[in-house]
Scaffold this motif. Structure first.
Motif, PDB file in Angstrom:
ATOM      1  N   LYS A   1       0.836  -1.199   0.000  1.00  0.00           N
ATOM      2  CA  LYS A   1       0.000   0.000   0.000  1.00  0.00           C
ATOM      3  C   LYS A   1       0.872   1.251   0.000  1.00  0.00           C
ATOM      4  O   LYS A   1       1.919   1.290   0.650  1.00  0.00           O
ATOM      5  CB  LYS A   1      -0.910   0.034   1.234  1.00  0.00           C
ATOM      6  CG  LYS A   1      -2.141  -0.839   1.113  1.00  0.00           C
ATOM      7  CD  LYS A   1      -3.059  -0.610   2.309  1.00  0.00           C
ATOM      8  CE  LYS A   1      -4.341  -1.398   2.170  1.00  0.00           C
ATOM      9  NZ  LYS A   1      -5.262  -1.130   3.311  1.00  0.00           N
ATOM     10  N   LEU A   2       0.419   2.269  -0.713  1.00  0.00           N
ATOM     11  CA  LEU A   2       1.174   3.517  -0.790  1.00  0.00           C
ATOM     12  C   LEU A   2       1.473   4.072   0.600  1.00  0.00           C
ATOM     13  O   LEU A   2       2.590   4.549   0.861  1.00  0.00           O
ATOM     14  CB  LEU A   2       0.394   4.560  -1.604  1.00  0.00           C
ATOM     15  CG  LEU A   2       1.094   5.910  -1.808  1.00  0.00           C
ATOM     16  CD1 LEU A   2       2.337   5.746  -2.679  1.00  0.00           C
ATOM     17  CD2 LEU A   2       0.144   6.933  -2.422  1.00  0.00           C
ATOM     18  N   SER A   3       0.528   3.982   1.505  1.00  0.00           N
ATOM     19  CA  SER A   3       0.718   4.531   2.857  1.00  0.00           C
ATOM     20  C   SER A   3       1.799   3.791   3.640  1.00  0.00           C
ATOM     21  O   SER A   3       2.358   4.332   4.594  1.00  0.00           O
ATOM     22  CB  SER A   3      -0.604   4.477   3.628  1.00  0.00           C
ATOM     23  OG  SER A   3      -1.095   3.147   3.685  1.00  0.00           O
ATOM     24  N   ASP A   4       2.099   2.541   3.246  1.00  0.00           N
ATOM     25  CA  ASP A   4       3.123   1.750   3.939  1.00  0.00           C
ATOM     26  C   ASP A   4       4.454   1.748   3.197  1.00  0.00           C
ATOM     27  O   ASP A   4       5.413   1.111   3.631  1.00  0.00           O
ATOM     28  CB  ASP A   4       2.652   0.296   4.088  1.00  0.00           C
ATOM     29  CG  ASP A   4       1.390   0.187   4.936  1.00  0.00           C
ATOM     30  OD1 ASP A   4       1.215   1.018   5.846  1.00  0.00           O
ATOM     31  OD2 ASP A   4       0.579  -0.713   4.662  1.00  0.00           O
ATOM     32  N   LEU A   5       4.511   2.467   2.106  1.00  0.00           N
ATOM     33  CA  LEU A   5       5.678   2.412   1.222  1.00  0.00           C
ATOM     34  C   LEU A   5       6.794   3.334   1.699  1.00  0.00           C
ATOM     35  O   LEU A   5       6.541   4.413   2.252  1.00  0.00           O
ATOM     36  CB  LEU A   5       5.249   2.840  -0.185  1.00  0.00           C
ATOM     37  CG  LEU A   5       6.202   2.563  -1.341  1.00  0.00           C
ATOM     38  CD1 LEU A   5       6.295   1.063  -1.616  1.00  0.00           C
ATOM     39  CD2 LEU A   5       5.740   3.296  -2.598  1.00  0.00           C
TER      40      LEU A   5
END
Length: 243
Positions: free
Chosen positions: A72-76
């Motif tokens: 996920k972008l938020s975890d990247l």
């Protein structure tokens, strides 16, 4: 959607952005594979810059999912996607060498590495490093601006109208190094109004209008089967859209 996302470097699903009651992006869905240069085309105000700002986490979004290699972008890790805008972000009173030294300390890369020397050579900047940046042409400024991002090796490099206003010699230098970059496990997603450049150097295109994706990852070879040029294809799509 998470498991399927690993099939592509980037997978965007139903991305929606609303500002002042208007949908700037309306359920935009598209994918980008690894080792590809993908053109992002559409009229001004179509949602290209907003998409790039969301992908680089400079702004939020209201709905949708974004994955990079299944993450996920938020975890990247933030360095996996980097954005280079149209206007070079430089300190004109510095020399080229001083600017690179500053950026190397900010982004933590080795300014004395053989890799950066090779890059400077390929971009024709080696003999200009001791000049102040205000003496650089626009093409030289854009090439200098590109180097720190290439040194960080983001998996996805976003170029927002980056190729506009560049002289032919600088254009050739930049295109050659970007093609080389995309052959090493990374991809480039670039917006441009220069359809001839896009036709020659992109693997595929994504078309957007009024925040909606009209064509998702249409290969240039497929376009050439139905149209004499990307320009003809583009004009046909958008004349139908307007009609």
């Amino acid at each position: 959607m998470g498991a399927a996302s690993s099939d592509y470097l980037l997978k965007v699903h139903n991305l929606t952005k609303i500002e002042n009651g208007k949908k700037i992006l309306d359920q935009a869905t598209f994918e980008i594979a690894e080792n590809k240069i993908v053109g992002f085309l559409g009229p001004n105000g179509a949602g290209k810059t907003t998409t790039f700002r969301i992908l680089s986490e400079l702004t939020g979004y209201d709905d949708g999912e974004i994955y990079v290699n299944g993450v996920k972008l938020s975890d990247l890790d933030r360095k996996e996607i980097m954005l280079l805008p149209d206007a070079p972000l430089l300190f004109s009173v510095l020399t080229g060498k001083e600017y690179l030294k500053f950026m190397s300390e900010l982004l933590n890369f080795d300014i004395d590495s053989p890799e950066i020397k090779e890059m400077l050579q390929l971009l024709g900047l080696l003999n200009s490093l001791n000049k102040q940046i205000f003496n650089y042409s626009l093409g030289m400024k854009k090439k200098l601006n590109l180097i720190p991002l290439l040194m960080k090796k983001p998996k996805l490099l976003l170029l927002d109208e980056y190729l506009s206003g560049i002289d032919p010699v600088s254009m050739k230098d930049i295109k050659n190094i970007l093609i080389q970059y995309a052959q090493n496990g990374c991809s480039i997603f670039m917006s441009t109004h220069q359809l001839e450049v896009c036709e020659r150097y992109c693997d595929s295109i994504i078309l957007i209008s009024n925040g909606k994706i009209l064509k998702n990852n249409i290969s240039i070879s497929e376009i050439k089967e139905t149209a004499s040029s990307l320009e003809e294809y583009y004009l046909n799509v958008f004349s139908t859209e307007e009609g």
